[in-house]
Write an enzyme that holds these catalytic residues in place. Structure first.
Site, short mmCIF file in Angstrom:
data_model
loop_
_atom_site.label_atom_id
_atom_site.label_comp_id
_atom_site.label_asym_id
_atom_site.label_seq_id
_atom_site.Cartn_x
_atom_site.Cartn_y
_atom_site.Cartn_z
N ASP A 542 -38.20 93.67 15.46
CA ASP A 542 -37.59 94.93 15.88
C ASP A 542 -36.67 95.40 14.74
OD1 ASP A 542 -35.99 96.92 16.97
OD2 ASP A 542 -35.76 95.92 18.92
N HIS A 543 -37.08 96.45 14.08
CA HIS A 543 -36.33 96.86 12.89
C HIS A 543 -34.96 97.45 13.23
CE1 HIS A 543 -35.78 97.35 8.76
NE2 HIS A 543 -36.88 97.99 8.42
#
Ligand code: CAO
Length: 570
Positions: A542-543
């Site tokens: 999850d950036h």
């Protein structure tokens, strides 16, 4: 005639609320339960319904005013037929909607009495009623009235638009010939109008000069008494009105003096106050449709929003995927049977839940996937040395046990991956435990049991637990708590095949490691190519929670732990 003050009802605990919209204007005829004012607290907004049918004679608040229970909102003139006979009946009639407080006042109190001149100087401003008619249409026989730009009771300036008309060639605004108050409208939207048709009645102030001049065409001159001012007030300097043009007391007819309280708004006032130029009817429709008027483009003159603009905006929203604010365009339905034979089977519950979770995660999480190959030549050699012991113990050790251990060690040193974002997106929650989910392929669908405290367990114990949980999953024997609490997920397709894939993060976790089938590959070492057993890894994250640098370091550590499992002892 009875005059009633409509007051702010019980606010259900809120001390003060803001008037966000006044849906009526002075002069408007309103019916029972019609929304007259919209108020809003920090928790909710509430339409205040009209307690009785009548005519609005004064508005005591302005948009943006803060009001509390019992504050007067507006004055209502109730005719005999529409009168509510008692305060209790009024209260009952509106009790279901809100506890409005109605203060009945004897009409006589408000009606100017014959003694008024004795109490105050006999000073009254003069007004004239002027009919506004359709002008020369420049050749067109008929035009359609496409927008009523004013309501009865509106105070407008000379030049302000009264109606918008349209022929098949052009649209034109009918400007007000003078400043004044709209006292009647003779037309409706959609009417077909010809030159000379009466559109509205405008009450204008008459100057001294005008009073001695002959009355202009269409103009009947009347004068209305004003409410006596308190003794302390200075008498008005307006010219007295001669008795020959003074009308009889017209009781509660709104006069310029009692409507000019800032609540009757001109178009300019409205534009200034809200930055959206729209009438009450358009605002009401926008509320019904849940449309933010500031997003609607006006097609009309001077930026005034018409109902048509609102309809067009909604039409555009429905038809254009780009303007749907995050909504997803639907995949068109296809009748596959037109191309050949088909069989339709219902999805299992598990499949549906998995689909929903995947969809949610895919839509919410900005995914990045990073790839690497771990050299597990030594690991595999070591695993081979355990074959006999595996048979003795009856425990099978596959690369997955080592993967779990390697990931657990990396999670301990890279806390960015052992974390979750808080649901409000304001903070990051770091876990002080290392529980790892393991994707299991079962006949019923995908299940993810969770191995607890992987960092504290040895390879034998982990291998035993992996087998046990995988069996339970395949036989639908997992308990809910055995599928909860994961910090990170490992999805190994190595036993099945493939060279790489991009797994979807199992939210609210922030990372997932995909493992593909190991392959013997030539690796350049010490000046020559040597065959090495390479394990393809793909790390999705999850950036929002993890940076590329963190991911690179995390992946490098996992690969290093697998390349030399002695590191796991450190
Ligand atoms: N490369 C090559 N071979 C591998 C391997 C790899 N990366 N990983 C495991 N293997 C081998 C094992 O060593 C085993 O070989 P042997 O039978 O010769 O000993 C064989 O593949 C089968 O292993 P397994 O599947 O029985 O056991 P496992 O520990 O490797 O995996 C589990 C357990 C539960 C992870 C696996 O059974 C499974 O269900 N995998 C699917 C996960 C999945 O569906 N992921 C996708 C999720 S998103 O849709």
């Amino acid at each position: 005639m009875t005059n009633q003050t409509v007051k702010v009802p019980d606010l259900g605990g809120a001390a003060e609320v803001e008037v966000i919209e006044i849906s009526v204007a002075v002069g408007d005829e309103v019916s029972v339960d019609e929304s007259i004012i919209v108020v809003e607290s920090d928790k909710a907004s509430m339409d205040i319904p009209c307690p009785a049918a009548g005519k609005v004679t004064a508005i005591s608040v302005a948009e943006g005013s803060m009001v509390k229970e019992g504050d007067p909102l507006l004055e209502l003139e109730i005719s005999a037929s529409g009168a509510v006979t008692s305060a209790s009946e009024v209260a009952q009639s509106v009790a279901s909607e809100s506890a409005l407080v109605i203060a009945n006042e004897a009409s006589a109190q408000d009606e100017p009495s014959a003694t008024v001149p004795d109490q105050a100087p006999s000073i009254a401003p003069a007004t004239a009623t002027e009919s506004v008619v359709v002008p020369d249409l420049g050749g067109a026989d008929k035009v359609e009235l496409i927008e009523l730009m004013v309501a009865v009771g509106d105070r407008i300036n000379e030049g302000d638009g009264i109606v918008l008309m349209e022929s098949d060639k052009a649209s034109m605004e009918l400007p007000s010939p003078a400043s004044g108050v709209i006292t009647a409208l003779h037309v409706n939207e959609g009417d077909s109008l010809a030159e000379g048709d009466k559109v509205a009645e405008l009450e204008v102030m008459v100057t001294d000069a005008q009073m001695v001049m002959p009355a202009v065409d269409h103009t009947e001159v009347t004068a209305e008494p004003i409410t006596p001012e308190p003794a302390s007030s200075k008498p008005s300097t307006s010219a007295p009105v001669s008795s020959s043009i003074a009308s009889p007391a017209t009781s509660n007819t709104a006069t310029p003096s009692n409507v000019d309280t800032g609540h009757r708004q001109t178009g300019d006032d409205r534009r200034r106050k809200t930055d959206v130029y729209a009438g009450p009817a358009v605002r009401k429709l926008a509320r019904k449709l849940g449309v933010d008027l500031s997003r609607v483009k006006s097609s009309g003159p001077r930026g005034r929003l018409a109902k048509e603009d609102l309809h067009n905006y909604v039409k555009q929203l429905v038809s254009s995927p780009d303007s749907m604010g995050g909504a997803i365009p639907k995949v068109p339905e296809v009748d596959f049977s037109q191309f050949g034979e088909i069989v339709t089977e219902p999805m299992s519950k598990l499949h549906k839940i998995t689909a929903a979770n995947m969809h949610r995660s895919w839509l919410n999480v900005p995914h990045v996937t990073q790839f690497d190959d771990a050299d597990i030549t030594e690991l595999e050699a070591f695993r081979q040395t355990l074959k006999d012991e595996m048979a003795e113990r009856g425990i099978k050790i596959t690369p997955v046990s080592f993967l779990m251990k390697a990931v657990a060690a990396a999670l301990e040193t890279h806390r960015a991956f052992n974390a979750s974002l808080s649901s409000d997106g304001e903070s990051i929650i770091y876990k002080q435990y290392v529980h790892i989910g393991m994707a299991v392929d079962t006949p019923a669908g995908l299940m993810v049991p969770v191995l607890r405290d992987v960092n504290k367990k040895g390879i034998w114990q982990l291998s035993e637990e992996i087998r046990e949980l995988a069996d339970k999953a395949k036989h639908r024997k997992l308990k809910p708590n055995e599928m909860q609490g994961g910090c990170f997920t490992v999805s190994s397709l190595g036993g099945i095949g493939g060279t790489g894939f991009t797994p979807i993060v199992n939210t609210p976790e922030v990372g997932i490691l995909g493992v593909s089938k190991l392959a013997v590959k030539p690796v350049f070492q010490n000046g020559e190519f040597v065959p090495r057993k390479m394990l393809p890894l793909s790390l999705s994250y999850d950036h929002r929670a993890v940076n590329g640098g963190d991911a690179g370091r995390f992946m490098t550590e996992i690969a290093a732990n697998l390349a030399d499992v002695r590191r796991l002892l450190l």
